[in-house]
Design a protein around this motif. Structure first.
Motif, mmCIF file in Angstrom:
data_model
loop_
_atom_site.group_PDB
_atom_site.id
_atom_site.type_symbol
_atom_site.label_atom_id
_atom_site.label_comp_id
_atom_site.label_asym_id
_atom_site.label_seq_id
_atom_site.Cartn_x
_atom_site.Cartn_y
_atom_site.Cartn_z
ATOM 1 N N ALA A 11 10.586 88.981 43.391
ATOM 2 C CA ALA A 11 9.893 88.514 42.177
ATOM 3 C C ALA A 11 8.551 87.925 42.570
ATOM 4 C CB ALA A 11 10.750 87.507 41.428
ATOM 5 N N ILE A 12 7.806 88.688 43.362
ATOM 6 C CA ILE A 12 6.468 88.265 43.780
ATOM 7 C C ILE A 12 5.444 89.059 42.968
ATOM 8 C CG2 ILE A 12 7.313 87.689 46.091
ATOM 9 C CD1 ILE A 12 6.106 90.235 47.170
ATOM 10 N N PRO A 13 4.234 88.525 42.869
ATOM 11 C CA PRO A 13 3.223 89.250 42.069
ATOM 12 C C PRO A 13 2.625 90.429 42.825
ATOM 13 C CG PRO A 13 2.371 87.117 42.766
ATOM 14 C CD PRO A 13 3.752 87.208 43.313
ATOM 15 N N GLY A 14 3.451 91.292 43.277
ATOM 16 C CA GLY A 14 3.053 92.538 43.913
ATOM 17 C C GLY A 14 3.190 92.484 45.428
ATOM 18 N N GLY A 332 18.999 85.871 48.277
ATOM 19 C CA GLY A 332 18.422 87.213 48.225
ATOM 20 C C GLY A 332 17.307 87.366 47.210
ATOM 21 N N LEU A 333 16.702 86.252 46.786
ATOM 22 C CA LEU A 333 15.588 86.299 45.831
ATOM 23 C C LEU A 333 14.307 85.878 46.539
ATOM 24 C CD1 LEU A 333 14.287 86.341 42.946
ATOM 25 C CD2 LEU A 333 14.915 83.911 42.798
ATOM 26 N N THR A 334 13.312 86.763 46.522
ATOM 27 C CA THR A 334 12.018 86.420 47.113
ATOM 28 C C THR A 334 11.060 86.034 45.995
ATOM 29 O OG1 THR A 334 12.415 87.988 48.901
ATOM 30 C CG2 THR A 334 10.146 87.255 48.584
ATOM 31 N N ILE A 335 10.588 84.785 46.033
ATOM 32 C CA ILE A 335 9.581 84.354 45.048
ATOM 33 C C ILE A 335 8.215 84.293 45.716
ATOM 34 C CG2 ILE A 335 11.199 83.151 43.542
ATOM 35 C CD1 ILE A 335 10.380 80.520 44.837
ATOM 36 N N GLY A 336 7.178 84.217 44.907
ATOM 37 C CA GLY A 336 5.820 84.335 45.423
ATOM 38 C C GLY A 336 5.319 83.062 46.072
ATOM 39 N N VAL A 337 4.666 83.217 47.211
ATOM 40 C CA VAL A 337 4.042 82.062 47.859
ATOM 41 C C VAL A 337 2.736 81.759 47.129
ATOM 42 C CG1 VAL A 337 5.050 82.601 50.101
ATOM 43 C CG2 VAL A 337 2.787 83.508 49.522
ATOM 44 N N PRO A 338 2.271 80.528 47.235
ATOM 45 C CA PRO A 338 0.996 80.184 46.605
ATOM 46 C C PRO A 338 -0.162 80.720 47.437
ATOM 47 C CG PRO A 338 1.872 78.297 47.793
ATOM 48 C CD PRO A 338 2.880 79.393 47.941
ATOM 49 N N ARG A 348 5.074 81.026 42.866
ATOM 50 C CA ARG A 348 4.750 81.948 41.785
ATOM 51 C C ARG A 348 5.929 82.876 41.513
ATOM 52 N NH1 ARG A 348 -0.403 85.061 43.571
ATOM 53 N NH2 ARG A 348 0.744 85.089 45.543
ATOM 54 N N ILE A 349 6.070 83.240 40.254
ATOM 55 C CA ILE A 349 7.029 84.284 39.884
ATOM 56 C C ILE A 349 6.214 85.468 39.380
ATOM 57 C CG2 ILE A 349 8.989 84.908 38.435
ATOM 58 C CD1 ILE A 349 9.582 81.942 38.058
ATOM 59 N N GLY A 350 6.423 86.612 39.998
ATOM 60 C CA GLY A 350 5.816 87.837 39.484
ATOM 61 C C GLY A 350 6.764 88.423 38.451
ATOM 62 N N HIS A 351 6.222 88.798 37.289
ATOM 63 C CA HIS A 351 7.079 89.435 36.282
ATOM 64 C C HIS A 351 6.326 90.592 35.662
ATOM 65 C CE1 HIS A 351 5.118 86.290 33.681
ATOM 66 N NE2 HIS A 351 5.434 85.495 34.693
#
Ligand code: PLP
Length: 400
Positions: A11-14, A332-338, A348-351
Motif C-alpha cells: 500500500a505504497i504510492p507506487g 505482510g503489509l507494506t506502507i509508504g515511507v515518508p 503514507r498510504i497509497g490507494h
C-alpha cells in the motif's frame, strides 16, 4: 511470531498493486518485434492513450520510469537558456525542475508549502510581471505524492490565461492519471507526463508523454533533443513500430499496458475516478477517527485539496519506523515511507489503481491493529469510520 504468510499487500504510492490479469498478460514468450501482433498492440496503445488523458494530441512511450518521462518532456520542448517556472507543492515539481537545470534551462520556483495546494493567484501575479515572456514553460504536479496534495490544474490554467501568458503548461500526472479527473485539452495542458506504475497498474518501466500542437511546435524550435529521448523519429508517420520505442520494444510491458487499459475501459474511466474518491474518503475518515493529541493527523487539512490516490499521515509522538516494521514484518503489509521534509514524522498510504474495499479496509485494519499493539494514542476506530464511508456508497451508489 509473524502472521504475514498470505498474499502480501503493498500500500505504497507506487509501484501499486499489479492485477493478476496484467501480470498474466505480461507473462509470455518474446515475439517478433518487427511486426505482427506486437505492432498492432503498439498502434492500439497509441490510439487509446490520448483518450485516457482526454486529448487529441500525440503520445510518446519511453522505456523509463517517471524521471525519464520528465526528461523526455523537457528535452523535446525547450532550448538552452530558456527559463521555466516551477510551481512547488511538496516534493516532485522541484525534482522535475532539477532535470531542466541539468539541460541548461534556468529554473525559477514559486515556493509552496507542505500543507497547501498551489495558489493560482500567485501564479497569475508572477506571470503578469513577465511582460517580455521570458518564461517558456510552467511545471507543476497534479498530485504530489509526498504531501498528498491535489492541485487545481484548471484553476492554474485560468491564472495563466488571466495573465495572457503564452508559456507551455506542463503537468505531471504520474500519481493521478486514471484515478482522478484530468482533462488535458479542456484544461489547456500542453504537455502531460505520466508513468505506468501508479494509477495505471503496470510495473515500473514505461514513461508516457502527451503533447498537443503547441508543444509539437515548440519541439520544432527546441535544441535540447538527445538521441534516445528525441520524439522526432518516434513520431514519424509510417515508420516501423519499433521506432516508437527508439529500439527494441518492451514486449512484456506493451502487453501489460494493453491489458490495464482494457480493464480501465471495462470499468469506465469515470467509474474508476468515483471508486478512488470513495476509497480515499474512507482512508481520510479512518485517520480522522484515529486522530488524537500527540497521535496521528492528516497532513492535508482541507478536504478539497486532498489527493484521492495517496494519504500522508503525520505521526506525532508515534515512532513511524516501528509502525512500518510492525505492519510489514508481522502482518505482510507494506506502507509508504515518508519523503523529504516528512522523514521521521509521517507515513503514507497509497490507494491508487487496482484497489477495492477488502484491500483498503484490510490495510486500514492492519494499521489500526499495529498502532494498538504499539500502544499508540488512538482517538477511536478508524476501521469503523472507513467502513461507514463504504457502507454509504453501497447503500446509495454514486451519491458521493
Ligand atoms: C512517483 C512520482 C514521480 C517519480 O516517478 P519515478 O517513476 O519514481 O521516476 C514523479 N512525480 C510524481 C508526482 C510521482 O508520484
Amino acid at each position: 511470531m509473524t502472521l504475514q504468510f498470505g498474499r502480501p499487500m503493498v500500500a505504497i504510492p507506487g509501484p501499486s498493486v499489479v492485477p493478476d490479469r496484467v501480470l498474466n498478460a505480461m507473462h509470455r514468450p518474446m515475439s517478433n518485434i518487427y511486426g505482427g501482433e506486437l505492432a498492432d498492440v503498439t498502434n492500439s496503445l497509441l490510439a487509446d492513450l490520448p483518450r485516457l488523458a482526454r486529448t487529441e494530441g500525440d503520445v510518446f512511450i519511453a522505456i523509463s520510469n517517471g524521471h525519464g518521462a520528465w526528461e523526455m518532456a523537457i528535452s523535446n520542448t525547450l532550448k538552452r537558456g530558456d527559463k521555466v517556472l516551477v510551481l512547488e507543492s511538496g516534493h516532485f515539481a522541484v525534482d522535475w525542475g532539477r532535470i531542466a537545470t541539468a539541460f541548461g534551462v534556468e529554473v525559477e520556483t514559486i515556493a509552496g508549502s507542505l500543507t497547501d495546494p498551489i495558489d493560482p493567484a500567485a501564479v497569475a501575479r508572477r506571470l503578469e510581471q513577465d511582460g517580455d515572456h521570458a518564461i517558456q514553460a510552467i511545471l507543476c504536479v497534479q498530485v504530489d505524492t509526498g504531501t498528498s496534495v491535489r492541485n487545481d490544474i484548471a484553476a492554474i490554467r485560468n491564472a495563466i490565461d488571466s495573465a495572457n501568458h503564452p508559456a507551455l503548461f506542463m503537468v505531471d500526472c504520474i500519481a493521478s492519471l486514471g484515478c482522478i479527473p484530468f482533462s488535458m485539452d479542456d484544461w489547456g495542458v500542453d504537455v502531460t507526463v505520466s508513468a505506468t506504475q501508479k494509477g495505471l497498474m503496470v510495473p515500473p518501466g514505461l514513461g508516457l508523454v502527451w503533447m498537443n500542437d503547441k508543444a509539437m511546435a515548440a519541439y520544432a524550435s527546441g535544441d535540447l533533443r538527445t538521441g534516445y529521448w528525441d520524439i522526432g523519429p518516434r513520431a514519424e508517420e509510417n515508420a516501423p513500430h519499433y521506432y516508437r520505442y527508439a529500439g527494441t520494444p518492451p514486449v512484456g510491458h506493451i502487453h501489460g499496458l494493453r491489458e490495464a487499459l482494457d480493464m480501465i475501459e471495462e470499468e469506465g474511466l469515470e467509474n474508476a475516478w468515483h471508486r478512488h474518491d470513495v476509497l480515499a474518503r474512507s482512508v481520510h475518515a479512518a485517520v480522522d477517527a484515529w486522530s488524537a493529541p500527540d497521535g496521528l493527523s492528516l497532513n492535508m487539512a482541507d478536504p478539497v485539496a486532498r489527493a484521492a490516490t495517496v494519504t500522508t499521515i503525520l505521526t506525532g509522538s508515534i515512532d513511524t519506523d516501528a509502525v512500518q516494521e510492525m505492519c510489514e514484518a508481522r502482518s505482510g503489509l507494506t506502507i509508504g515511507v515518508p519523503v523529504g521534509a516528512f522523514e521521521g514524522r509521517a507515513f503514507r498510504i497509497g490507494h491508487m489503481g487496482h484497489l477495492n474495499p477488502p484491500m483498503i479496509l484490510g490495510t486500514l485494519a492492519t494499521i489500526e491493529a499495529s498502532l494498538s499493539a504499539l500502544g499508540a494514542p488512538l482517538g477511536g476506530s478508524g476501521v469503523a469510520a472507513a467502513a461507514q464511508v463504504v457502507a454509504n456508497e453501497l447503500s446509495n451508489p454514486g451519491a458521493g
